[in-house]
Motif scaffolding. Structure first.
Motif, PDB file in Angstrom:
ATOM      1  N   TYR A 171       1.039  -1.476  -0.148  1.00  0.00           N
ATOM      2  CA  TYR A 171       0.205   0.181   0.094  1.00  0.00           C
ATOM      3  C   TYR A 171       0.817   1.050   0.089  1.00  0.00           C
ATOM      4  O   TYR A 171       0.813   2.175  -0.449  1.00  0.00           O
ATOM      5  CB  TYR A 171      -0.950  -0.055   1.344  1.00  0.00           C
ATOM      6  CG  TYR A 171      -1.582   1.185   1.499  1.00  0.00           C
ATOM      7  CD1 TYR A 171      -2.761   1.089   0.432  1.00  0.00           C
ATOM      8  CD2 TYR A 171      -0.802   2.479   2.346  1.00  0.00           C
ATOM      9  CE1 TYR A 171      -4.422   2.744   0.543  1.00  0.00           C
ATOM     10  CE2 TYR A 171      -2.227   3.432   2.236  1.00  0.00           C
ATOM     11  CZ  TYR A 171      -3.138   3.362   1.794  1.00  0.00           C
ATOM     12  OH  TYR A 171      -3.284   5.455   1.532  1.00  0.00           O
ATOM     13  N   PHE A 172       1.856   1.072   1.138  1.00  0.00           N
ATOM     14  CA  PHE A 172       2.548   2.168   0.952  1.00  0.00           C
ATOM     15  C   PHE A 172       3.315   3.462  -0.366  1.00  0.00           C
ATOM     16  O   PHE A 172       3.323   4.642  -0.118  1.00  0.00           O
ATOM     17  CB  PHE A 172       3.882   2.596   2.387  1.00  0.00           C
ATOM     18  CG  PHE A 172       2.559   2.714   3.852  1.00  0.00           C
ATOM     19  CD1 PHE A 172       1.716   3.845   3.877  1.00  0.00           C
ATOM     20  CD2 PHE A 172       2.337   1.101   4.528  1.00  0.00           C
ATOM     21  CE1 PHE A 172       0.898   3.502   5.413  1.00  0.00           C
ATOM     22  CE2 PHE A 172       1.918   1.456   5.932  1.00  0.00           C
ATOM     23  CZ  PHE A 172       1.268   2.552   5.722  1.00  0.00           C
ATOM     24  N   PRO A 175      -0.312   4.272  -3.170  1.00  0.00           N
ATOM     25  CA  PRO A 175      -2.177   4.147  -2.327  1.00  0.00           C
ATOM     26  C   PRO A 175      -3.428   3.816  -3.275  1.00  0.00           C
ATOM     27  O   PRO A 175      -4.522   4.248  -3.482  1.00  0.00           O
ATOM     28  CB  PRO A 175      -2.340   5.069  -1.490  1.00  0.00           C
ATOM     29  CG  PRO A 175      -1.353   6.156  -2.053  1.00  0.00           C
ATOM     30  CD  PRO A 175      -0.247   5.305  -3.136  1.00  0.00           C
ATOM     31  N   SER A 176      -2.773   4.227  -4.492  1.00  0.00           N
ATOM     32  CA  SER A 176      -3.597   4.593  -5.946  1.00  0.00           C
ATOM     33  C   SER A 176      -4.534   2.779  -6.198  1.00  0.00           C
ATOM     34  O   SER A 176      -5.411   2.651  -7.132  1.00  0.00           O
ATOM     35  CB  SER A 176      -2.668   4.997  -6.704  1.00  0.00           C
ATOM     36  OG  SER A 176      -2.011   4.000  -7.522  1.00  0.00           O
TER      37      SER A 176
END
Lengths: 367, 507
Positions: A171-172, A175-176
């Motif tokens: 995710y980091f 985050p799209s």
């Protein structure tokens, strides 16, 4: 603080409106009821697609029959998919929402892919006589591939939700929501297991189509033979794929089905035995003059295998989640004022559906 | 807050609005058409009208393709989208109403199977049986509305559920019945609108005119009843809707206007092309009517959705997934400590681009994007850091209804540093009105909600400039200090005093 647990959202402050066992039972029931039409749909589209390249009367007849049935099977797949998705979200929302957000774009594309494939099977069915052979082949295969992609996205989501230790790293940096869970070592075999299973169940379904065709005797016996032959081949391949999936699992998860967990081990053993039984009975049926009882018994064995596999899948899921969430400790109460109406209405609905289906199946032929 | 936030690049609300509007449009039409089909089929049998029966058969084919496919999948689509964008609120809804959804699913199965059988069994089942299956379709479709309506209205008016968390208190909430009645009439009107469209393709002129008139009556009667039930709906929360319509929530204000416009246009156009001059009903006209009804539907849904701001579930959870009672704790300990989905880097490095961005993502990106509709730069263009900082601390008093910023002063500062990247050049104001719009208009309106005139009319231009404008935040803590400089203050004071004069003369 443990950094994995750190990302797992808190439990919803509202307690579960039913005990965990009941919600799980409904989840598993719904999942099996979704699995059957889903297998017939996906496997059926692929088998139909292959049949396009065979010019025999049998294959033409098979394609025609499947083309009529598939839209209804798609409707059932979608409808039956709703209940398990609902119970999955209430039980595992912390995991499910988190991973679906990480995979947001592919996850959301499921809607568009399903819609496109659904319209394609309708076009295939309603314009059957008007479309050329090559257009039908192209439409059928496109729908099959779209549904196969949907299944693949599901496999990504269902594996990522179980591995919160991967969430942060996915995710980091981005985050799209434009990612998949391709690094998951079990992903490929898990997906393949579903795909081959779908082909086997669809082959079985074709045998059933043959069995119920009373008008054209030659087609009936050919369909049962065809169904039995492919059901056997795919199930044999499935044993291999299943073993590979098992080996791909982390050792402690694999051992669940190799003695560590009694239920898991017994179910795996029974699943293998029953599916072998299903193969033998269906092959015997294909050589029999009155195959009805044998096909039916084989179907029961297959259904039991599917149920056992679904329970094993649940055991596996629990093993992944247990270190983070003790499912049995989630606060719950028994909301009788909604559970009872649900069950009563479900029974009434089944009665109404039974009545409608009886009327439908005995209606007069098209004039 | 507990969940990751999807940084999808556009305003998430827009995605929900598109999927939801398309779904409710088709699903309501699918309910109404159920009744239209059975009543019209009965009429066709009674009159022994073969043309009408052939028409209905064709009508039901397109109906199936719309409702069973598009309606069903977009319905699942809403569920996917809200789970991605508002996971906390979705989880709350699922926990509160899981068996409500399960019951809806039961009706949905019956609806789908009955709808498919109804289509596939034309002229093959006894007429009576076919009609019964049509009725089963309509009743189960309507019952699925009866169920989902409880959950949809709950979000806006959770009623007694907030105290007792009882399923039925939340389900039969204050807007349940007006919503059910208005949705029922709207679905019946939509059935007529769809019939106008299929009628427009009929080749026999006489038959086309006949169906057009018949469908037109359906539309007009049900639209009028819909309009009346909408008034009833609005009576449930008169204060909230009046405040919103007067400018407390600008988007509601403009959508209420669109509801009037679409409603009147739809009535007038339908009346003209179906009853007065039915020969006008050809495909482009029927499509226009359909688009007007989509506009009406979109606007009414948007009003309802926007009235809920700043909550996901009114008075229970904010739209960004924070529970109101968590705010004091977050303000004390910091959002970085509280949020699950901020990176280690954001916590340790503390730079605008990571810390500021990640707090912004956590608290604001549920609604705001960095480009297009709702893009944050549009609202803060030309703002200086101090004004940004002060306004960020007062989000919950601004017009438009936002949740408050939750976090420590230092965290607020990080967000400001991040947002400074989107403010662009400092603004030069040409007129006093521009200053007013930028510095006062975020909370006040002229003559309506939080009317600024009674506040300023007692003061002269020089009093405004010298004493009032420099002291705003000392007079009322909800007002940020004026930081736009001498020249802008002068222009603003002049504008406000002129405004008081003209308004005074009008009275």
């Amino acid at each position: 603080m443990n950094s994995i647990i750190h990302y797992i959202p808190d439990l919803d402050p509202i307690p579960l409106p039913a005990p965990v066992w009941l919600l799980k039972f409904l989840l598993l029931l719904g999942f099996v009821l979704h699995l059957i039409p889903m297998n017939i749909m996906l496997g059926g589209l692929i088998l139909t697609g292959i049949s396009y390249y065979r010019k025999s009367d049998f294959h033409t007849g098979l394609v025609r029959r499947m083309s009529k049935m598939i839209p209804v099977v798609v409707a059932l797949t979608i409808t039956m998919g709703i209940a398990p998705l609902l119970f999955l979200q209430v039980l595992y929302g912390q995991y499910f929402y988190s991973s679906s957000i990480i995979l947001a774009f592919p996850w959301l594309s499921v809607i568009i892919l399903v819609m496109a494939a659904y319209y394609l099977v309708y076009i295939h069915s309603f314009r059957y006589k008007k479309l050329s052979h090559s257009s039908k082949t192209a439409i059928g295969w496109t729908a099959a591939i779209l549904f196969a992609i949907v299944g693949f996205i599901y496999s990504n989501e269902m594996t990522l939700m179980l591995t919160p230790e991967k969430w942060g790293a996915k995710y980091f940096p981005d985050p799209s929501g434009l990612t998949l869970n391709l690094g998951e070592p079990t992903l490929f075999f898990r997906y393949l297991h579903f795909l081959v299973g779908a082909l086997a169940v669809a082959a079985f379904f074709i045998a059933c189509v043959g069995l119920s065709d009373k008008r054209e005797k030659w087609f009936s016996s050919k369909a049962i033979k065809y169904g039995a032959g492919w059901f056997t081949r795919f199930t044999l391949v499935q044993y291999l794929v299943g073993i590979l999936w098992l080996i791909a699992l982390p050792a402690d998860k694999m051992m669940l089905f190799m003695g560590k967990d009694i239920a898991g081990t017994v179910l795996l053993f029974l699943g293998i035995i029953l599916s072998l039984g299903a193969i033998m009975m269906l092959n015997k049926a294909s050589q029999s003059e009155s195959p009805k009882t044998l096909v039916f018994s084989s179907g029961i064995a297959l259904l039991a295998t599917l149920i056992f596999m679904a329970i094993m899948r649940d055991i596996l899921r629990n093993a992944y989640i247990a270190p983070h969430t003790a499912m049995e400790n989630i606060p719950s109460f028994f909301q009788a004022s909604t559970i009872i109406p649900f069950i009563v209405l479900l029974l009434v609905a089944l009665g109404i559906i039974y009545w409608m289906m009886r009327k439908f199946l005995t209606m007069k032929a098209k004039t | 807050m507990n969940f990751p936030v999807w940084d999808l690049g556009i305003a998430p609300g827009l995605l929900i609005a598109i999927v939801a509007t398309l779904h409710v449009f088709v699903s309501h039409f699918a309910i109404g058409t159920g009744l239209f089909l059975v009543l019209t089929e009965r009429k066709a049998y009674r009159d022994d009208d073969k043309d009408l029966l052939a028409f209905l058969k064709r009508h039901s084919l397109i109906f199936i393709l719309f409702s069973v496919v598009f309606g069903a999948i977009t319905g699942v689509g809403i569920w996917f989208v809200i789970g991605l964008i508002n996971p906390s609120a979705t989880s709350s809804l699922i926990h509160a109403f899981v068996f409500g959804w399960a019951i809806e699913w039961v009706f949905f199965i019956v609806e789908i199977i009955a709808g498919l059988i109804y289509y596939y069994s034309w002229e093959r089942l006894e007429r009576r049986t076919h009609l019964i299956i049509g009725w089963i379709y309509f009743v189960s479709a309507w019952l699925s509305l009866v169920v989902i309506n409880g959950i949809v209205t709950f979000m806006l008016t959770p009623g007694g559920w907030l105290e007792n968390q009882n399923f039925w208190s939340g389900f039969f909430n204050p807007t349940y019945f007006p919503s059910l009645v208005s949705r029922t009439f709207l679905s019946l009107a939509l059935a007529g609108i769809y019939a106008l469209l299929t009628a427009s393709f009929q080749e026999k002129r006489e038959f086309r005119l006949k169906i057009t008139r018949y469908a037109g009556k359906w539309v007009i009667i049900n639209l009028l009843l819909f309009g009346l039930s909408l008034l009833w709906y609005w009576k449930v929360f008169p204060d909230r809707i009046i405040e919103a319509a007067q400018g407390a929530i600008p988007i509601t204000q403009s959508m209420v206007g669109w509801v009037y416009i679409f409603f009147l246009a739809l009535i007038l156009v339908t009346l003209t092309v179906s009853i007065l001059l039915p020969r006008l009903n050809r495909a482009p006209v029927a499509i226009l009517v359909m688009l007007l009804s989509l506009g009406l539907f979109g606007a009414t849904e948007w009003v309802r959705e926007s009235l809920r701001k700043p909550y996901g579930i009114y008075n229970y959870i904010y739209i960004n997934g924070i529970f109101p009672d968590q705010i004091p704790e977050i303000n004390r300990n910091g959002v970085l400590l509280w949020a699950n989905w901020v990176s280690e880097e954001a916590k340790s490095v503390r730079s605008p681009d990571t810390t500021g961005y990640e707090i912004f993502r956590t608290e604001c990106m549920n609604c705001h994007s960095l480009s297009g509709y709702m893009n944050v730069g549009r609202y803060i263009e030309g703002w200086d850091q101090q004004y940004l900082y002060e306004t960020l601390g007062r989000l919950d008093v601004l017009r438009g209804r936002m949740p408050p910023f939750a976090g420590t002063d230092e965290e607020r500062y990080h967000v400001v540093s991040y947002l400074t990247g989107f403010t662009g050049e400092p603004r030069d104001y040409d007129t006093g009105k521009e200053v007013y719009d930028d510095r006062c208009g975020n909370c006040h309106t002229i003559g309506r909600y939080r009317d600024i005139i009674p506040v300023t009319s007692d003061f002269s231009q020089s009093e405004l400039k010298e004493e009032i404008i420099p002291m705003l935040h000392e007079m009322n803590e909800d007002m940020p200090p004026f930081t736009a400089g001498e020249e802008a203050a002068e222009k603003l004071a002049k504008y406000l005093s002129e405004l008081s004069d003209t308004e005074g003369q009008d009275e």
